[in-house]
Structure formats: C-alpha cells, structure tokens
Design an enzyme around this catalytic site. Sequence first.
Site, PDB file in Angstrom:
ATOM      1  N   GLY A 118     -14.888  14.810  17.002  1.00  0.00           N
ATOM      2  CA  GLY A 118     -13.581  15.283  16.565  1.00  0.00           C
ATOM      3  C   GLY A 118     -12.434  14.516  17.180  1.00  0.00           C
ATOM      4  O   GLY A 118     -12.606  13.628  18.020  1.00  0.00           O
ATOM      5  N   ARG A 124      -7.928  13.002  20.795  1.00  0.00           N
ATOM      6  CA  ARG A 124      -6.578  12.580  21.193  1.00  0.00           C
ATOM      7  C   ARG A 124      -5.753  12.219  19.964  1.00  0.00           C
ATOM      8  O   ARG A 124      -4.945  11.291  19.999  1.00  0.00           O
ATOM      9  CB  ARG A 124      -6.635  11.400  22.160  1.00  0.00           C
ATOM     10  CG  ARG A 124      -7.376  10.176  21.635  1.00  0.00           C
ATOM     11  CD  ARG A 124      -7.202   8.999  22.573  1.00  0.00           C
ATOM     12  NE  ARG A 124      -7.860   7.806  22.067  1.00  0.00           N
ATOM     13  CZ  ARG A 124      -7.575   6.574  22.481  1.00  0.00           C
ATOM     14  NH1 ARG A 124      -6.647   6.379  23.381  1.00  0.00           N
ATOM     15  NH2 ARG A 124      -8.220   5.540  22.000  1.00  0.00           N
ATOM     16  N   ASP A 158     -19.058   7.754  13.188  1.00  0.00           N
ATOM     17  CA  ASP A 158     -17.726   8.367  13.082  1.00  0.00           C
ATOM     18  C   ASP A 158     -16.637   7.323  12.878  1.00  0.00           C
ATOM     19  O   ASP A 158     -15.471   7.682  12.675  1.00  0.00           O
ATOM     20  CB  ASP A 158     -17.428   9.223  14.325  1.00  0.00           C
ATOM     21  CG  ASP A 158     -17.621   8.459  15.622  1.00  0.00           C
ATOM     22  OD1 ASP A 158     -18.773   8.127  15.930  1.00  0.00           O
ATOM     23  OD2 ASP A 158     -16.630   8.182  16.329  1.00  0.00           O
ATOM     24  N   ASP A 182     -10.411   2.143  13.426  1.00  0.00           N
ATOM     25  CA  ASP A 182     -10.634   2.105  14.874  1.00  0.00           C
ATOM     26  C   ASP A 182     -10.745   0.666  15.383  1.00  0.00           C
ATOM     27  O   ASP A 182     -11.776   0.016  15.231  1.00  0.00           O
ATOM     28  CB  ASP A 182     -11.860   2.912  15.299  1.00  0.00           C
ATOM     29  CG  ASP A 182     -11.845   3.191  16.802  1.00  0.00           C
ATOM     30  OD1 ASP A 182     -11.191   2.437  17.547  1.00  0.00           O
ATOM     31  OD2 ASP A 182     -12.475   4.169  17.231  1.00  0.00           O
TER      32      ASP A 182
END
Length: 494
Positions: free
Chosen positions: A100, A103, A260, A270
């Site tokens: 999850g 941040r 993820d 990412d």
Amino acid sequence: MSSTQLPSGMAVLQNHPLSGLESTYADELAELTVRWQGAEAPDPTLLVVNEQLAQSLGLDVDRLRQEVGILSGGVAPADSTPVAMAYAGHQFGGYAPLLGDGRALLLGELHDSEGRRVDLHLKGSGRTPFSRGGDGYAVVGPMLREYLISEAMFALGIPTTRSLSVVATGRGVLRDGVEPGAVLARVASSHIRVGTFEFAVRREGALGPLADYAIARHYPELIDRPDRYLAFFEAVVEAQASLVAQWMLVGFVHGVMNTDNTTISGQTIDYGPCAFLDAYDPAAVFSSIDQRGRYAFGNQPAVLTWNLARFGETLLGLVATTPDDAISSVTAVLESFSTRYDAHFAAGMAAKLGLGAYTGTLVDDLLTIMEDHRADWTGTFRALAGELRGNPGPLDSLIAREHIGPWLERWRRELAGQDVSTVADAMDRVNPVYIPRNHRVDAALRAATDGDLGPFETLLDVVTHPFERRDAWSDYAGAAPEDFSAGFQTFCGT
C-alpha cells in the site's frame, strides 16, 4: 478498508486550483482504500512545476504556485477525497500480502486535454496506515530524480507516469544524515498495479469490481465482450510487452520490477533505483538492494513475464468457472508474451539501424561486439548514423575499426539501394543524443540538495529534448568517466 478517520486540525482549502477533482476510484473501490490526509508541511516551497503538463490538465499554473500547500499534501482541497491505496505485491520474488501507499496519497482524478481520466498522486506526503514503520516522507534528491527521469522518458516517447511538481516541505528528514524533505506530485493513467489485483483477489467480493473498473478505465473497448476478463489479461500482456521492449531499446534499467511496480495501464512507474546504461552490458545492475541481479538489464523481459503470470493467477476465477479451462486460457495468453516482445523489440531495433526489416543475426552480432568492447549504448547508434554520413570519428572512438569493420560491411549491404543520408536522418529520429546520464543526474541532484537548482534545470532541458543535438550541450552526450561508473549505485530513497 473502511477507515474514514482524518488527522484533526488539518487545513481545508475551499477555493483552490484543483477544482474539479473527482474520486471514482475511492468511490467505487472504497474497500481498497483508506481515506487519509498528508502531513502538514512546515514551510512549503515550490522547487519545480511542469507548466506544460499543468496546462494540459486545465490547471492554472499561477494559482498552483500560490497554493503549494495542496501540492505538499498538507492542505486538503475542499470536496476532495484523498486516500491511501491498498495493494500487495511480490518483492524480489517474495509475496508481501499488504504493502500500500506507505508515503503517498491519491488526491483524486482530473481529465487531460484529450478527455482522458488521470490520477493526481502525491509521493512523500507523510505516514499512512500502510507505512510499516517508515516515516512516510521523501527527500529532495529522489523526488527531483523521479521528476527528471519520468519527463525524460516522456520525451523519448515511452509510456510513463509524469511529474507535475516537487515541493520542498521545510522538514528535515533522516536518511544517511538529515536531508531536506520534499513531495512529488505525480500524474498517471491510474495507479492500479498487478499488486492491486494480488490484494483484491484475497478479499471477498473485491476482485470483480476492480477488474470491471480497470477495464472501463483503460480498455473500454472490451467492456461488452463476453470474454472480457481474458481479453483484459491479453491487453495488459501486450501493453507490458511493448513497454519493456522500449526500455530495452533505450538502455533503461528499472531496478525494482516488483509486481507492485507493474501497472495495468502499461506505464512506467517508480523511478527510485533506476538508471541508464553507458556501456552495453546485459548483466548491468545499479540498484543497491538488487544484490543477486534479479532485475538486471537483460533480465527485464523475463521478469515481466513472471510478474504477468502473477497477474494472470488473480484473474483465473473471472476467466472461467472451471479451473482447468481458466488455467489453459490464461497460460496460452501468457505464452504469447515472448512473441509480442520479440516483435516490438525487432521493429524498434530495425528502426534504430535504419533497416527495412529486422535481421536477427546482424543485430545479435552487433550486440556481441558492443558487449565485448563495452561500447556506449546510446552513443553507438548515433555514431552509426554519422558513419553513413561519412563521419567515422565518433564510431572509431567507441569500437576499433578492426573489430567492427566486417560488421559495417554487412550492414551496408542490408542498406543497399537506399539513400544513406535519408537513412541516417531516420535513425536520428529514433536514437537519442541525450539521456539522463548517471553522472549528470547524480551531480545535479547533489547540487539541488545543497540548494542549487541550476544544474538540475539545465539537465532537465537537455533530456527533454533528447533528439536535438546542440553544440552547447556537447558535454551531456558522453558516457560517465570509468571511475564513476565502476562504483555507481542507485537507491530507493526510503
């Protein structure tokens, strides 16, 4: 996840520049979110804002500059529903049932100039219920890094999340030492990941609504098909096969290809420990946490296949009522990944070499020569165009003529009958001059952390014009010095 508690005492801005935020993900998939609020920023200061992106989203740039509290997460836009998103994931091959947004926050959704729904997401905005012991914050260097490289990828034509802004928070954050805190505002087609499905499949009643939402948002042409869930899987396999081929063609090493970090939309997401190749090396690993080389450059297509297998497993119950039928159907689609990837890579490599059709042996032999002589990936392809124009110097500086000469003769035979000047021009349109060279990125981020944004701003200008050779930018085209590359590592920033 039913919590609706927000930290008390947080400011809510009634008249704000993000008017029109929607929350279809939070509304329709509440069980996969927790409503939350970012931490207040002591002294928010805008470091960089993407004016072109803001305008494409219908946002007033001047007002964004004035209301930086929203972009730090410390001020909640009125009528918005900021949420932390839940997901699971396989990290370096091991399953984590709950990851999850530890941040990050999904502020909501906007529409771009073409009417497409996109997420506005904050990274580094403070602790959430998914923080797992982390502080929830981010620091200036890694957030500017994601801004820089995501915008470079966009300029290269590679599907990617984009960066709207980076705000310094005025908070000191403990990493190796105390570093200045920052929040990135990220824009994405969505933040739905393979890991989102890995989480939903283990929660009763959550998988079907998630799949239907993802199909409606990303692949609406499949909505009315009776086999829509299998077709959905096939569409994601195709999108990811195309994406990883584009990574390989520009020498991009993602560095942390966990499930993820594999999107359903087919966008790159990412940019923590990513890097670009200088010397061509299929075994190249830059990430400090990838100690066994799982995510090495040359492994990326195989890793994507593995990640998509995990995605396919989550869909079995939707694809068919009989397990054997579901497994057979999903497996057949998954096994098409290598063919799809090969086709995308072949087409891209043919364009990089100015070929009308892909010639496997010719390409394989060039890659062998480049690997044996540690030739610069980006520089070699630009130098080959120079070779066609009668300028052998750049190529000679990379690979000795006695080693590449026979290959060049074969290549020229493949180009026979074409105007070589036209071929060279076409090659220059797909082979960049400038990429985010690791040493340039490192230097720019160190300067920015110390308060000097000048090197970052110059480098951003360079890498967002990757095909436009300019004399003033000649220093940005070269590979890193060998003493830099030998010990270079990238880090996640957490």
